[in-house]
Design a protein around this motif. Structure first.
Motif, PDB file in Angstrom:
ATOM      1  N   GLN A 115       0.855  -1.186   0.000  1.00 30.08           N
ATOM      2  CA  GLN A 115       0.000   0.000   0.000  1.00 30.08           C
ATOM      3  C   GLN A 115       0.899   1.247   0.000  1.00 30.08           C
ATOM      4  O   GLN A 115       1.424   1.622   1.050  1.00 30.08           O
ATOM      5  CB  GLN A 115      -0.938   0.038   1.216  1.00 30.08           C
ATOM      6  CG  GLN A 115      -1.827   1.277   1.198  1.00 30.08           C
ATOM      7  CD  GLN A 115      -2.840   1.304   2.317  1.00 30.08           C
ATOM      8  OE1 GLN A 115      -3.935   1.840   2.179  1.00 30.08           O
ATOM      9  NE2 GLN A 115      -2.488   0.730   3.459  1.00 30.08           N
ATOM     10  N   PRO A 116       1.079   1.890  -1.154  1.00 32.32           N
ATOM     11  CA  PRO A 116       1.945   3.073  -1.238  1.00 32.32           C
ATOM     12  C   PRO A 116       1.413   4.221  -0.384  1.00 32.32           C
ATOM     13  O   PRO A 116       0.207   4.310  -0.116  1.00 32.32           O
ATOM     14  CB  PRO A 116       1.904   3.438  -2.734  1.00 32.32           C
ATOM     15  CG  PRO A 116       1.404   2.215  -3.424  1.00 32.32           C
ATOM     16  CD  PRO A 116       0.480   1.530  -2.455  1.00 32.32           C
ATOM     17  N   ASN A 117       2.312   5.104   0.011  1.00 32.87           N
ATOM     18  CA  ASN A 117       1.903   6.275   0.798  1.00 32.87           C
ATOM     19  C   ASN A 117       0.933   7.156   0.021  1.00 32.87           C
ATOM     20  O   ASN A 117       0.091   7.836   0.616  1.00 32.87           O
ATOM     21  CB  ASN A 117       3.135   7.085   1.206  1.00 32.87           C
ATOM     22  CG  ASN A 117       4.005   6.339   2.208  1.00 32.87           C
ATOM     23  OD1 ASN A 117       3.512   5.520   2.980  1.00 32.87           O
ATOM     24  ND2 ASN A 117       5.302   6.611   2.199  1.00 32.87           N
ATOM     25  N   SER A 118       1.062   7.149  -1.316  1.00 27.89           N
ATOM     26  CA  SER A 118       0.169   7.965  -2.139  1.00 27.89           C
ATOM     27  C   SER A 118      -1.275   7.478  -2.031  1.00 27.89           C
ATOM     28  O   SER A 118      -2.220   8.271  -2.062  1.00 27.89           O
ATOM     29  CB  SER A 118       0.616   7.924  -3.606  1.00 27.89           C
ATOM     30  OG  SER A 118       0.650   6.592  -4.099  1.00 27.89           O
ATOM     31  N   TRP A 119      -1.460   6.155  -1.879  1.00 22.21           N
ATOM     32  CA  TRP A 119      -2.803   5.616  -1.681  1.00 22.21           C
ATOM     33  C   TRP A 119      -3.386   6.104  -0.360  1.00 22.21           C
ATOM     34  O   TRP A 119      -4.542   6.512  -0.287  1.00 22.21           O
ATOM     35  CB  TRP A 119      -2.772   4.079  -1.677  1.00 22.21           C
ATOM     36  CG  TRP A 119      -2.547   3.446  -3.002  1.00 22.21           C
ATOM     37  CD1 TRP A 119      -1.952   4.003  -4.096  1.00 22.21           C
ATOM     38  CD2 TRP A 119      -2.934   2.118  -3.381  1.00 22.21           C
ATOM     39  NE1 TRP A 119      -1.912   3.101  -5.129  1.00 22.21           N
ATOM     40  CE2 TRP A 119      -2.510   1.944  -4.726  1.00 22.21           C
ATOM     41  CE3 TRP A 119      -3.566   1.069  -2.727  1.00 22.21           C
ATOM     42  CZ2 TRP A 119      -2.707   0.739  -5.417  1.00 22.21           C
ATOM     43  CZ3 TRP A 119      -3.782  -0.123  -3.402  1.00 22.21           C
ATOM     44  CH2 TRP A 119      -3.358  -0.280  -4.740  1.00 22.21           C
ATOM     45  N   VAL A 120      -2.561   6.041   0.685  1.00 22.39           N
ATOM     46  CA  VAL A 120      -3.012   6.454   2.017  1.00 22.39           C
ATOM     47  C   VAL A 120      -3.409   7.926   2.007  1.00 22.39           C
ATOM     48  O   VAL A 120      -4.476   8.303   2.534  1.00 22.39           O
ATOM     49  CB  VAL A 120      -1.902   6.208   3.058  1.00 22.39           C
ATOM     50  CG1 VAL A 120      -2.341   6.722   4.427  1.00 22.39           C
ATOM     51  CG2 VAL A 120      -1.548   4.733   3.126  1.00 22.39           C
ATOM     52  N   ALA A 121      -2.576   8.770   1.407  1.00 26.81           N
ATOM     53  CA  ALA A 121      -2.857  10.209   1.359  1.00 26.81           C
ATOM     54  C   ALA A 121      -4.143  10.492   0.584  1.00 26.81           C
ATOM     55  O   ALA A 121      -4.963  11.320   0.991  1.00 26.81           O
ATOM     56  CB  ALA A 121      -1.676  10.940   0.718  1.00 26.81           C
ATOM     57  N   ILE A 127       6.311   1.355  10.977  1.00 30.90           N
ATOM     58  CA  ILE A 127       5.160   2.255  11.017  1.00 30.90           C
ATOM     59  C   ILE A 127       4.584   2.320  12.430  1.00 30.90           C
ATOM     60  O   ILE A 127       4.219   3.398  12.925  1.00 30.90           O
ATOM     61  CB  ILE A 127       4.079   1.777  10.024  1.00 30.90           C
ATOM     62  CG1 ILE A 127       4.600   1.901   8.589  1.00 30.90           C
ATOM     63  CG2 ILE A 127       2.790   2.585  10.190  1.00 30.90           C
ATOM     64  CD1 ILE A 127       3.650   1.348   7.544  1.00 30.90           C
ATOM     65  N   ASN A 186      15.906   8.257   4.799  1.00 32.87           N
ATOM     66  CA  ASN A 186      15.293   7.060   5.397  1.00 32.87           C
ATOM     67  C   ASN A 186      16.308   6.072   5.965  1.00 32.87           C
ATOM     68  O   ASN A 186      15.998   4.893   6.135  1.00 32.87           O
ATOM     69  CB  ASN A 186      14.416   6.332   4.362  1.00 32.87           C
ATOM     70  CG  ASN A 186      13.234   7.165   3.921  1.00 32.87           C
ATOM     71  OD1 ASN A 186      12.591   7.829   4.733  1.00 32.87           O
ATOM     72  ND2 ASN A 186      12.946   7.145   2.632  1.00 32.87           N
ATOM     73  N   THR A 235       4.507   5.702  14.667  1.00 34.98           N
ATOM     74  CA  THR A 235       3.217   6.211  15.132  1.00 34.98           C
ATOM     75  C   THR A 235       3.207   6.399  16.643  1.00 34.98           C
ATOM     76  O   THR A 235       2.733   7.417  17.151  1.00 34.98           O
ATOM     77  CB  THR A 235       2.091   5.240  14.724  1.00 34.98           C
ATOM     78  OG1 THR A 235       2.089   5.070  13.303  1.00 34.98           O
ATOM     79  CG2 THR A 235       0.738   5.783  15.161  1.00 34.98           C
ATOM     80  N   LYS A 237       8.522  -3.297   7.620  1.00 41.30           N
ATOM     81  CA  LYS A 237       7.772  -2.042   7.529  1.00 41.30           C
ATOM     82  C   LYS A 237       6.632  -1.929   8.533  1.00 41.30           C
ATOM     83  O   LYS A 237       6.418  -0.840   9.091  1.00 41.30           O
ATOM     84  CB  LYS A 237       7.254  -1.858   6.101  1.00 41.30           C
ATOM     85  CG  LYS A 237       6.630  -0.488   5.848  1.00 41.30           C
ATOM     86  CD  LYS A 237       6.225  -0.331   4.394  1.00 41.30           C
ATOM     87  CE  LYS A 237       5.567   1.033   4.162  1.00 41.30           C
ATOM     88  NZ  LYS A 237       5.140   1.188   2.741  1.00 41.30           N
TER      89      LYS A 237
END
Length: 238
Positions: free
Chosen positions: A19-25, A136, A160, A140, A132
């Protein structure tokens, strides 16, 4: 137990690894209007169906995918900037409860014998978990203590680098535990302390030092517990 391990592996792949960060955003902005939300749901359903590899499990895979989407939608609509950590934890607990419930209700009858190799599934899920997903989780949890000066120290660091160092150290710790070389964990912690905390001492930033120490100890602690659990499961199914 192995059915749950496979379901957990599908969850880790779908929710963290693929799940790419772009999907989450995009999901956080558009919520139910985001196309990536439905791609995410579809991905979970496909992963569950493929990993379990049982035609009779397909209705359960659809149920897992749909409930996953409902849980994500609830989180997306109710989480705020200040409650994001809380909703992250609630979201993951809800997903795990669904997986546990399905695993208890269903008796697996795989049509692909090679997928019954219990040790393989346990190792794959365990090693994947400490990469990962744990990064995360740690990010968090400790973000509440993030010092303001942290960003100023990142100019001289690789992009990173800290994240990848944490992943590598956790993988090493699990390997050390599985090979019964617990003493190597102490050497790894000592080596990291020499290089990492030496730089922090020169920076003379107490808050940043404490922040890094908390992250390091949480990372080592999770890796040790994960390694012991993997070792116990391997002994049970050996």
């Amino acid at each position: 137990m192995i059915l749950f391990v496979k379901l957990l592996l599908a969850h880790l792949l779908g929710d963290f690894i693929w799940q790419p960060n772009s999907w989450v955003a995009d999901k956080e902005i558009k919520k139910h209007k985001s196309i990536y939300l439905y791609l995410h749901i579809l991905l979970h359903g496909v992963l569950v169906a493929v990993l379990v590899a049982d035609i009779g499990f397909i209705p359960y895979a659809i149920f897992i995918a749909v409930t996953h989407g409902i849980i994500d939608l609830i989180k997306l609509n109710f989480q705020k900037a200040k409650t994001k950590r809380t909703w992250f934890v609630v979201d993951q607990i809800a997903h795990l409860l669904i997986l546990i419930g399905i695993a208890l209700l269903y008796q697996r009858n795989s049509i692909i014998p090679i997928l019954n190799f219990n040790e393989f599934w346990i190792l794959l899920t365990g090693f994947l978990f400490v990469t990962k997903p744990v990064s995360i989780f740690i990010k968090t949890i400790i973000s509440i203590w993030s010092p303001e000066s942290q960003n100023s120290h990142q100019d001289n660091s690789l992009a990173n680098a800290g994240n990848y160092i944490g992943i590598l150290e956790r993988l090493l710790i699990v390997c050390f535990i599985l090979t019964n070389h617990f003493e190597a964990i102490g050497f790894l912690l000592a080596a990291k302390s020499i290089f990492r905390f030496g730089d922090l001492k020169e920076a003379k930033d107490r808050k940043l030092t404490e922040y890094v120490m908390i992250g390091t100890l949480i990372s080592f602690g999770i890796a040790i517990v994960a390694g012991l659990i993997i070792q116990a499961l391997l002994l049970q199914f050996s």
